[in-house]
Design an enzyme around this catalytic site. Sequence first.
Site, mmCIF file in Angstrom:
data_model
loop_
_atom_site.group_PDB
_atom_site.id
_atom_site.type_symbol
_atom_site.label_atom_id
_atom_site.label_comp_id
_atom_site.label_asym_id
_atom_site.label_seq_id
_atom_site.Cartn_x
_atom_site.Cartn_y
_atom_site.Cartn_z
ATOM 1 N N ARG A 122 0.811 -1.239 0.000
ATOM 2 C CA ARG A 122 0.000 0.000 0.000
ATOM 3 C C ARG A 122 0.837 1.278 0.000
ATOM 4 O O ARG A 122 0.378 2.336 0.404
ATOM 5 C CB ARG A 122 -0.973 0.017 1.180
ATOM 6 N N LYS A 144 3.197 11.245 -11.833
ATOM 7 C CA LYS A 144 2.285 10.381 -12.602
ATOM 8 C C LYS A 144 2.982 9.038 -12.759
ATOM 9 O O LYS A 144 4.087 8.969 -13.305
ATOM 10 C CB LYS A 144 2.011 10.970 -13.986
ATOM 11 N N GLU A 186 9.441 16.355 -26.047
ATOM 12 C CA GLU A 186 8.839 16.875 -24.807
ATOM 13 C C GLU A 186 9.410 18.250 -24.456
ATOM 14 O O GLU A 186 8.729 19.087 -23.868
ATOM 15 C CB GLU A 186 9.039 15.905 -23.634
ATOM 16 N N LYS A 226 7.250 22.482 -15.345
ATOM 17 C CA LYS A 226 6.475 21.308 -14.908
ATOM 18 C C LYS A 226 6.167 21.387 -13.409
ATOM 19 O O LYS A 226 5.046 21.105 -12.972
ATOM 20 C CB LYS A 226 7.227 20.019 -15.254
ATOM 21 N N GLU A 236 -4.557 16.876 -11.930
ATOM 22 C CA GLU A 236 -5.170 17.241 -13.207
ATOM 23 C C GLU A 236 -6.688 17.400 -13.069
ATOM 24 O O GLU A 236 -7.466 16.847 -13.843
ATOM 25 C CB GLU A 236 -4.842 16.153 -14.241
ATOM 26 N N ARG A 243 -2.842 21.128 -15.189
ATOM 27 C CA ARG A 243 -1.898 20.075 -15.575
ATOM 28 C C ARG A 243 -2.216 19.486 -16.945
ATOM 29 O O ARG A 243 -1.333 18.994 -17.638
ATOM 30 C CB ARG A 243 -1.879 18.977 -14.503
ATOM 31 N N ASN A 247 -0.399 17.898 -21.559
ATOM 32 C CA ASN A 247 -0.753 16.843 -22.519
ATOM 33 C C ASN A 247 -0.790 17.343 -23.956
ATOM 34 O O ASN A 247 -1.301 16.639 -24.835
ATOM 35 C CB ASN A 247 -2.126 16.248 -22.167
ATOM 36 N N HIS A 250 -0.514 14.975 -26.819
ATOM 37 C CA HIS A 250 -0.561 13.614 -26.291
ATOM 38 C C HIS A 250 -1.846 12.862 -26.626
ATOM 39 O O HIS A 250 -1.841 11.635 -26.645
ATOM 40 C CB HIS A 250 -0.340 13.628 -24.770
ATOM 41 N N HIS A 254 -0.834 9.401 -27.900
ATOM 42 C CA HIS A 254 -1.191 8.157 -27.207
ATOM 43 C C HIS A 254 -1.959 7.223 -28.133
ATOM 44 O O HIS A 254 -1.776 5.999 -28.086
ATOM 45 C CB HIS A 254 -2.026 8.455 -25.959
ATOM 46 N N HIS A 267 7.688 7.021 -27.405
ATOM 47 C CA HIS A 267 6.672 7.958 -26.917
ATOM 48 C C HIS A 267 6.911 9.360 -27.493
ATOM 49 O O HIS A 267 5.988 10.005 -28.005
ATOM 50 C CB HIS A 267 6.686 7.970 -25.388
#
Length: 365
Positions: A122, A144, A186, A226, A236, A243, A247, A250, A254, A267
Site C-alpha cells: 500500500r 504520474k 517533450e 512542470k 489534473e 496540468r 498533454n 498527447h 497516445h 513515446h
Amino acid sequence: MEILSKTLEVGIKGKAYPIHLGSSLGLKVRSVIQKILDSGRKVCVVTDENLKVSQASFINQCFDGCSICVLPAGETTKSMHYLGKTFDFFCDQGLGRNSVLIAFGGGVIGDLTGYAAASYLRGIDFYQVPTTLLSMVDSSVGGKTGINISGGKNLVGAFYQPEAVFIDTDLLSTLPPREFSAGMAEVVKTGLLGNKELFDKLVLMGKLSDKHPDLVSVITACCVLKSTVVSEDEREMAHSGGRALLNLGHTFGHAIENVTGYGAYLHGEAVAIGLVMAKNLSIRCGYSLEGLSESLVNLLQLYQLPLSLKEPLPLESLMKSMFSDKKTRNGKLRFVLLRNIGDAITKEGIDEKMIEEIWRAGGAK
Ligand code: GLY
C-alpha cells in the site's frame, strides 16, 4: 570530484520534494542511499537490461548494497505482466514497508517503478533517477505513475510523488541518439505550451546534445515549468487549463502508440506527430499562430522526429483509441490547443469531423 548541481523544489502541498539537477551527481545519490542503508532499510533499484550494461559503473558506484531488479527495455515492459514480476522480486528480497525503491531508467522504468512503489504494501518510498532526456524533462517529475493496458496507455496508475529526483546529465552520454531526439519532443512541447523564451531559444540555438553547454539550462526550464504546473494542479482536476496543458500533442500521440502496439514509435516520436497535429488543429480552430508551422517543422526535423505517420493507420482505430484515453471528460474529447507560442488552453466539444480531417492530413486512412 566536484559536484555541479542546483536544486529546484516541486512545491506540492503536503509533499514537496527536491529535484537535484546537474552533472556528476553520483556521489550525491550514493550518500542518500548510504544513509538509507545505514538506517537498516532495504533499497531495491529497478532498471532495465540496457542500462545494466551501459551504466554499469554508475550502478556499481551508487547502488552497492541494494538489490537490483532488471527488466527488459522498451514500452511493452510497462505492463501488468512486468508489474507482477517486480512485486514477486520485492517479495523474494523481503522488502518491507520501510524499504525504498529507486527508479533508475527512462519513462518506462520510472512510471512502472513509481506505480509499484504506490501499490506494494500500500505504498513505500521511492526516488527517481532518470536516465533519458524525456524522463529528465517530463516523466520523472510530478508523480504520474502507471502502466499501459490493452485498452490504452497509462490507463492504470496513481499520482504518487517520489522523495526526490536526481537528474544527472552525465547519464545521457550513453543514451542512443534516437532516444535523445524523442526527449526533445517533450522539450519542444514545454516551450510551446508555456515558455516562449525556451521555444525561441531552441529555434536559435542549433542542435542540442548531451555535451551542449545549454543542456542544463534547457532541462531546468522544463522542470521549472512542470513543477509550477503540477504544484498547482497535482491531480489534473482543474476545470480548464492546469496540468492537462502538459498533454499538448498527447491525445493524438497516445492513440498512435496504442494503435501500433507500443513498439513502432517511441513515446516522444508519437508526441512529435501529436504536436504537429495539435498545431494544425489550433489553426483550424481559428488561432493564427504566425510563423509557428515553419519553426516547429524545422525544429522537429532538426532532431529527425516524424511529422506525420510513418505508415497509414486506420482512422477508425485511432478515433476509438482517443475516446478511451483518460483525457476524455464526460465522454467528450478534450484537446490542448495553442493560442500562441507559449500560450495553451484546453478545449472540449471540437467537431469530430475536424479531428478526422487532422488525422487524415497526418497520414491516417
Ligand atoms: N506528462 C504529463 C504530466 O505529467 O502531467
